[in-house]
Design an enzyme around this catalytic site. Sequence first.
Site, PDB file in Angstrom:
ATOM      1  N   SER A 295       0.803  -1.226   0.000  1.00  0.00           N
ATOM      2  CA  SER A 295       0.000   0.000   0.000  1.00  0.00           C
ATOM      3  C   SER A 295       0.837   1.277   0.000  1.00  0.00           C
ATOM      4  CB  SER A 295      -0.960   0.027   1.190  1.00  0.00           C
ATOM      5  OG  SER A 295      -0.270   0.248   2.392  1.00  0.00           O
TER       6      SER A 295
ATOM      7  N   LYS B  24       0.910   4.344   6.714  1.00  0.00           N
ATOM      8  CA  LYS B  24       0.172   5.272   5.849  1.00  0.00           C
ATOM      9  C   LYS B  24       0.796   6.664   5.929  1.00  0.00           C
ATOM     10  CE  LYS B  24      -2.797   2.066   4.924  1.00  0.00           C
ATOM     11  NZ  LYS B  24      -2.638   1.324   3.707  1.00  0.00           N
TER      12      LYS B  24
END
Length: 182
Positions: free
Chosen positions: A38, A104
């Site tokens: 990700s 993230k």
Amino acid sequence: MKLLKQLWSWTGTFLVALVFALLIGIFIIQPYKVDGHSMDPTLYDKERMYVSKLPHTFSYMPDYGDIVIIDSRVDRTRTFKDDILENPLFQLIVNTTDRAFFVKRVIGKPGDTLEFKNHKVYRNGQALDEPYLNEQMNYESTQKWVVPEGHVFVMGDNRNHSEDSRMIGYIPLDHVIGKKIF
């Protein structure tokens, strides 16, 4: 008797070292291994990094663009017990692989309005300049996201293959476990 004293001395030294290692891992710095894609191309699967735990320890608000480790279980309250049990030393002992922690990038902070249009992220009406992205984002929405007080909005750099705040919601500040330092 001398052997027993020596053994006790070694045990005491080992216990003091263990306590220091636990305290450092809980409050100051912790190693972390990226699990997944990700954050491609910024961070790759299985890449190792070190995370400063000071923002979590002192409840600092991360800056825009900071790469953070989050606890994605936003529907539950975090406790100090979580911080202890998630320490790498305990993880070695109990041999668990909890997939609740994500890497993230901070995109929004309290009060920000986020929109997703024209394949871009807009924060407070301005399109973000995101040179770290490898490809155009395929996500668009008519929804406006307003980040509540005490929360952040995070996204992966591989926007088309990232489970982030678009799916799990706003991240409470106490769920921001640490900030990538190297």
